[in-house]
Design a protein around this motif. Structure first.
Motif, short mmCIF file in Angstrom:
data_model
loop_
_atom_site.label_atom_id
_atom_site.label_comp_id
_atom_site.label_asym_id
_atom_site.label_seq_id
_atom_site.Cartn_x
_atom_site.Cartn_y
_atom_site.Cartn_z
N PRO A 22 -3.12 20.67 36.49
CA PRO A 22 -3.22 19.77 35.34
C PRO A 22 -1.96 18.91 35.27
O PRO A 22 -0.86 19.40 35.52
N LEU A 23 -2.12 17.65 34.94
CA LEU A 23 -1.00 16.73 34.83
C LEU A 23 -1.03 16.05 33.47
O LEU A 23 -2.08 15.85 32.90
N SER A 24 0.15 15.68 32.99
CA SER A 24 0.22 14.98 31.71
C SER A 24 1.17 13.80 31.82
O SER A 24 1.97 13.72 32.75
N ILE A 58 -2.00 11.16 47.70
CA ILE A 58 -1.86 11.72 46.36
C ILE A 58 -0.99 10.82 45.48
O ILE A 58 -1.34 10.54 44.33
N SER A 59 0.11 10.34 46.02
CA SER A 59 1.00 9.44 45.26
C SER A 59 0.24 8.20 44.81
O SER A 59 0.38 7.77 43.65
N GLU A 60 -0.54 7.61 45.70
CA GLU A 60 -1.28 6.40 45.36
C GLU A 60 -2.34 6.66 44.29
O GLU A 60 -2.48 5.89 43.35
N LEU A 61 -3.09 7.75 44.44
CA LEU A 61 -4.15 8.05 43.47
C LEU A 61 -3.58 8.40 42.09
O LEU A 61 -4.12 7.97 41.07
N ILE A 62 -2.50 9.18 42.06
CA ILE A 62 -1.88 9.52 40.78
C ILE A 62 -1.27 8.28 40.14
O ILE A 62 -1.40 8.05 38.93
N THR A 63 -0.60 7.45 40.93
CA THR A 63 -0.02 6.22 40.40
C THR A 63 -1.09 5.33 39.79
O THR A 63 -0.91 4.79 38.70
N ASN A 64 -2.22 5.17 40.49
CA ASN A 64 -3.32 4.37 39.93
C ASN A 64 -3.81 4.96 38.62
O ASN A 64 -4.09 4.23 37.67
N ALA A 65 -3.92 6.28 38.56
CA ALA A 65 -4.37 6.92 37.32
C ALA A 65 -3.39 6.65 36.18
O ALA A 65 -3.80 6.37 35.06
N ILE A 66 -2.10 6.70 36.48
CA ILE A 66 -1.08 6.44 35.45
C ILE A 66 -1.16 4.98 34.98
O ILE A 66 -1.11 4.70 33.79
N PRO A 73 -2.92 10.82 34.21
CA PRO A 73 -3.87 11.61 34.99
C PRO A 73 -4.14 12.95 34.32
O PRO A 73 -3.29 13.48 33.62
N ALA A 74 -5.31 13.46 34.50
CA ALA A 74 -5.68 14.73 33.89
C ALA A 74 -5.52 15.90 34.86
O ALA A 74 -5.09 16.97 34.46
N GLU A 75 -5.86 15.68 36.13
CA GLU A 75 -5.87 16.82 37.05
C GLU A 75 -5.87 16.36 38.50
O GLU A 75 -6.51 15.39 38.85
N GLU A 88 -8.75 15.23 45.00
CA GLU A 88 -9.43 14.62 43.84
C GLU A 88 -8.43 14.45 42.70
O GLU A 88 -7.68 15.37 42.39
N VAL A 89 -8.46 13.27 42.09
CA VAL A 89 -7.66 13.01 40.90
C VAL A 89 -8.63 12.61 39.80
O VAL A 89 -9.35 11.63 39.93
N THR A 90 -8.68 13.41 38.75
CA THR A 90 -9.55 13.15 37.61
C THR A 90 -8.72 12.58 36.48
O THR A 90 -7.63 13.09 36.18
N ASP A 91 -9.20 11.51 35.86
CA ASP A 91 -8.49 10.92 34.74
C ASP A 91 -9.47 10.53 33.64
O ASP A 91 -10.68 10.70 33.80
#
Length: 146
Positions: A22-24, A58-66, A73-75, A88-91
């Motif tokens: 989980p990410l916040s 992972i860096s690119e997908l999380i950055t896009n979610a942010i 990002p949620a997870e 998988e990056v869920t947001d």
């Protein structure tokens, strides 16, 4: 490159090798995700070159979610499925990822993230969910010899 939109990779049966983080917005999400993934993938015995590419994805997908989600990002989920690493990056953003990959010669400072994912992954796409979406990428577990 095989790009599929609005469909997650089919999971035949639960993978014994899977991890969720989980990410916040309150934590440095990209750094936390990269650290977690490096530790997990190393523990799974994944080749170093594959890990290096996975960390970029992972860096690119999380950055896009942010960038595109107010709540961050949620997870992050990692799993091994059919001899591939699935990321998988869920947001909570309900907008689907635009499946158009930008041109490599673009002078824009932004918008290259999906082109990078496209170059490193075997396939990637987006699955819309109630209240958000999951963006995913599949990567070969073996590095390709040149």
């Amino acid at each position: 490159m095989n790009t599929t939109v609005d469909r997650l990779p089919a999971q035949q049966q639960p993978s014994p090798l899977s991890s969720r983080l989980p990410l916040s917005q309150a934590q440095p999400a990209v750094r936390a995700a990269r650290h977690h993934a490096a530790k997990v993938l190393t523990g799974w015995g994944i080749d170093t070159a594959v890990i290096d590419d996975a960390l970029v994805v992972i860096s690119e997908l999380i950055t896009n979610a942010i960038l595109h989600t107010r709540n961050g990002p949620a997870e992050l989920q990692l799993r091994i499925q059919s001899q591939q690493l699935v990321i998988e990056v869920t947001d909570s953003c309900t907008d689907s990822v635009n499946s158009t990959v930008p041109r490599d010669d673009s002078d824009d400072d932004h918008g290259r993230g999906l082109a990078i994912v496209n170059a490193l992954a075997c396939a990637f796409g987006c699955q819309r969910l109630p209240g958000g979406k999951t963006v995913w990428a599949q990567m070969a577990l073996q590095t390709q010899s040149v």
